[in-house]
Design a protein around this motif. Structure first.
Motif, PDB file in Angstrom:
ATOM      1  N   PRO A 112       7.805   4.195  27.178  1.00 31.29           N
ATOM      2  CA  PRO A 112       6.867   5.335  27.183  1.00 31.29           C
ATOM      3  C   PRO A 112       5.399   4.933  27.074  1.00 31.29           C
ATOM      4  N   ILE A 113       5.046   3.975  26.223  1.00 32.58           N
ATOM      5  CA  ILE A 113       3.643   3.583  26.091  1.00 32.58           C
ATOM      6  C   ILE A 113       3.124   2.960  27.380  1.00 32.58           C
ATOM      7  N   LEU A 114       3.975   2.229  28.076  1.00 30.57           N
ATOM      8  CA  LEU A 114       3.551   1.624  29.342  1.00 30.57           C
ATOM      9  C   LEU A 114       3.367   2.691  30.416  1.00 30.57           C
ATOM     10  N   LEU A 115       4.252   3.661  30.465  1.00 27.40           N
ATOM     11  CA  LEU A 115       4.098   4.765  31.426  1.00 27.40           C
ATOM     12  C   LEU A 115       2.815   5.538  31.152  1.00 27.40           C
ATOM     13  N   LEU A 116       2.537   5.791  29.867  1.00 30.08           N
ATOM     14  CA  LEU A 116       1.319   6.501  29.491  1.00 30.08           C
ATOM     15  C   LEU A 116       0.078   5.678  29.841  1.00 30.08           C
ATOM     16  N   ALA A 117       0.134   4.376  29.580  1.00 24.74           N
ATOM     17  CA  ALA A 117      -1.013   3.507  29.892  1.00 24.74           C
ATOM     18  C   ALA A 117      -1.269   3.470  31.398  1.00 24.74           C
ATOM     19  N   VAL A 118      -0.220   3.349  32.187  1.00 19.80           N
ATOM     20  CA  VAL A 118      -0.385   3.354  33.649  1.00 19.80           C
ATOM     21  C   VAL A 118      -1.035   4.664  34.091  1.00 19.80           C
ATOM     22  N   PRO A 151      -7.777  -1.027  41.530  1.00 19.12           N
ATOM     23  CA  PRO A 151      -8.903  -1.439  42.371  1.00 19.12           C
ATOM     24  C   PRO A 151      -9.490  -2.800  41.993  1.00 19.12           C
ATOM     25  N   VAL A 152      -9.116  -3.315  40.815  1.00 20.84           N
ATOM     26  CA  VAL A 152      -9.606  -4.633  40.380  1.00 20.84           C
ATOM     27  C   VAL A 152      -8.481  -5.664  40.368  1.00 20.84           C
ATOM     28  N   GLY A 153      -7.417  -5.392  41.120  1.00 17.41           N
ATOM     29  CA  GLY A 153      -6.297  -6.329  41.229  1.00 17.41           C
ATOM     30  C   GLY A 153      -5.104  -5.872  40.413  1.00 17.41           C
ATOM     31  N   GLU A 154      -4.032  -6.643  40.525  1.00 13.67           N
ATOM     32  CA  GLU A 154      -2.816  -6.311  39.793  1.00 13.67           C
ATOM     33  C   GLU A 154      -3.030  -6.549  38.296  1.00 13.67           C
ATOM     34  N   LEU A 155      -2.607  -5.583  37.497  1.00 12.33           N
ATOM     35  CA  LEU A 155      -2.714  -5.683  36.050  1.00 12.33           C
ATOM     36  C   LEU A 155      -1.317  -5.726  35.447  1.00 12.33           C
ATOM     37  N   LYS A 156      -1.153  -6.544  34.423  1.00 11.78           N
ATOM     38  CA  LYS A 156       0.098  -6.590  33.671  1.00 11.78           C
ATOM     39  C   LYS A 156      -0.161  -5.911  32.333  1.00 11.78           C
ATOM     40  N   LEU A 157       0.548  -4.821  32.083  1.00  7.94           N
ATOM     41  CA  LEU A 157       0.412  -4.066  30.841  1.00  7.94           C
ATOM     42  C   LEU A 157       1.550  -4.480  29.924  1.00  7.94           C
ATOM     43  N   VAL A 158       1.209  -4.826  28.694  1.00  5.21           N
ATOM     44  CA  VAL A 158       2.181  -5.365  27.745  1.00  5.21           C
ATOM     45  C   VAL A 158       2.229  -4.474  26.515  1.00  5.21           C
ATOM     46  N   ALA A 159       3.446  -4.149  26.076  1.00  6.10           N
ATOM     47  CA  ALA A 159       3.639  -3.311  24.901  1.00  6.10           C
ATOM     48  C   ALA A 159       4.360  -4.078  23.806  1.00  6.10           C
ATOM     49  N   ASN A 160       4.034  -3.718  22.584  1.00  5.66           N
ATOM     50  CA  ASN A 160       4.748  -4.181  21.404  1.00  5.66           C
ATOM     51  C   ASN A 160       5.316  -2.912  20.775  1.00  5.66           C
ATOM     52  N   GLY A 161       6.570  -2.616  21.068  1.00  8.10           N
ATOM     53  CA  GLY A 161       7.167  -1.370  20.608  1.00  8.10           C
ATOM     54  C   GLY A 161       6.479  -0.190  21.245  1.00  8.10           C
ATOM     55  N   SER A 162       5.908   0.691  20.420  1.00  3.49           N
ATOM     56  CA  SER A 162       5.274   1.909  20.926  1.00  3.49           C
ATOM     57  C   SER A 162       3.760   1.778  21.061  1.00  3.49           C
ATOM     58  N   ARG A 163       3.248   0.543  20.987  1.00  2.22           N
ATOM     59  CA  ARG A 163       1.803   0.336  21.090  1.00  2.22           C
ATOM     60  C   ARG A 163       1.471  -0.618  22.236  1.00  2.22           C
ATOM     61  N   LEU A 164       0.345  -0.362  22.885  1.00  2.00           N
ATOM     62  CA  LEU A 164      -0.137  -1.229  23.964  1.00  2.00           C
ATOM     63  C   LEU A 164      -0.752  -2.472  23.338  1.00  2.00           C
ATOM     64  N   ALA A 165      -0.271  -3.645  23.734  1.00  4.33           N
ATOM     65  CA  ALA A 165      -0.709  -4.904  23.131  1.00  4.33           C
ATOM     66  C   ALA A 165      -1.653  -5.692  24.024  1.00  4.33           C
ATOM     67  N   ALA A 166      -1.564  -5.531  25.345  1.00  5.96           N
ATOM     68  CA  ALA A 166      -2.420  -6.330  26.229  1.00  5.96           C
ATOM     69  C   ALA A 166      -2.474  -5.714  27.618  1.00  5.96           C
ATOM     70  N   ILE A 167      -3.586  -5.989  28.281  1.00  4.31           N
ATOM     71  CA  ILE A 167      -3.738  -5.747  29.712  1.00  4.31           C
ATOM     72  C   ILE A 167      -4.223  -7.074  30.270  1.00  4.31           C
ATOM     73  N   LEU A 168      -3.394  -7.689  31.073  1.00  4.53           N
ATOM     74  CA  LEU A 168      -3.692  -9.023  31.593  1.00  4.53           C
ATOM     75  C   LEU A 168      -4.048  -8.936  33.068  1.00  4.53           C
ATOM     76  N   TRP A 169      -4.965  -9.797  33.459  1.00  9.45           N
ATOM     77  CA  TRP A 169      -5.450  -9.835  34.837  1.00  9.45           C
ATOM     78  C   TRP A 169      -4.517 -10.667  35.709  1.00  9.45           C
ATOM     79  N   GLU A 170      -4.588 -10.428  36.991  1.00  4.96           N
ATOM     80  CA  GLU A 170      -3.737 -11.102  37.974  1.00  4.96           C
ATOM     81  C   GLU A 170      -3.793 -12.623  37.828  1.00  4.96           C
ATOM     82  N   ASN A 171      -4.973 -13.176  37.687  1.00  2.00           N
ATOM     83  CA  ASN A 171      -5.115 -14.633  37.569  1.00  2.00           C
ATOM     84  C   ASN A 171      -5.606 -15.020  36.179  1.00  2.00           C
ATOM     85  N   ASP A 172      -5.118 -14.297  35.181  1.00  2.73           N
ATOM     86  CA  ASP A 172      -5.547 -14.513  33.809  1.00  2.73           C
ATOM     87  C   ASP A 172      -5.141 -15.896  33.314  1.00  2.73           C
ATOM     88  N   ASN A 173      -5.976 -16.480  32.476  1.00  2.00           N
ATOM     89  CA  ASN A 173      -5.649 -17.732  31.802  1.00  2.00           C
ATOM     90  C   ASN A 173      -4.487 -17.435  30.857  1.00  2.00           C
TER      91      ASN A 173
END
Length: 171
Positions: free
Chosen positions: A49-55, A11-33
């Motif tokens: 798996p971590i990205l599926l769980l985060a989603v 609802p707040v735009g497209e999000l990019k979820l980033v993982a480093n192995g089995s841990r969530l490292a970032a959630i970036l905004w659509e027009n993020d710097n």
């Protein structure tokens, strides 16, 4: 380090979820710097798996059925930034804190501006709820996803941030 990512509509735009192995490292905004969060090379992966769980947990949050995230997190930053980001994790759903309150919480009461800068570099927006940090006056202040997204997240959580008896400080 090698990072994997996936994207999701929200609802707040497209999000990019980033993982480093089995841990969530970032959630970036659509027009993020692109320089706001420093990450290495990324490969798209809809199967991590971590990205599926985060989603799944973010979808529950946006649907109003999740108030707390249960994800392994990978905060990459300075020790001061990590202290600020850990403090963000203690702000309950539906509540707000000021930058000054966070500075006091981490034992650096005069570091209000540094707390604001660290908040702006938070790599895990929403999960580490930097949107719950507002100005002492109750005013909504800077947010990587934009003030409209910050307001939408606060409204989703039922926050009453307008004023709340706060006065005086810039942050």
């Amino acid at each position: 380090m090698s990072y994997t990512f996936t994207t999701m509509a929200s609802p707040v735009g497209e999000l990019k979820l980033v993982a480093n192995g089995s841990r969530l490292a970032a959630i970036l905004w659509e027009n993020d710097n692109p320089n706001r969060v420093r990450l290495g090379a990324m490969t798209e992966s809809a199967e991590a798996p971590i990205l599926l769980l985060a989603v799944a947990q973010l979808e529950e949050y946006f649907a109003g059925s999740r108030r707390r995230f249960e994800l392994d997190l990978d905060f990459t930053g300075t020790e001061f930034q990590k202290r600020v980001w850990q403090a963000l994790l203690t702000i309950p759903f539906g509540e707000t804190r000021s930058y000054s309150e966070i500075a006091r919480q981490i034992g650096s009461p005069s570091a209000v501006r540094a707390v604001g800068a660290a908040n702006g570099k938070n790599p895990l927006s929403i999960v580490a709820p930097c949107h719950r940090v507002i100005g002492m006056s109750g005013k909504l202040t800077g947010f990587a996803g934009g003030l409209a997204a910050k307001e939408r997240l606060l409204r989703l959580e039922g926050c009453d941030w307008a004023g709340a008896g706060r006065t005086g400080e810039l942050f």
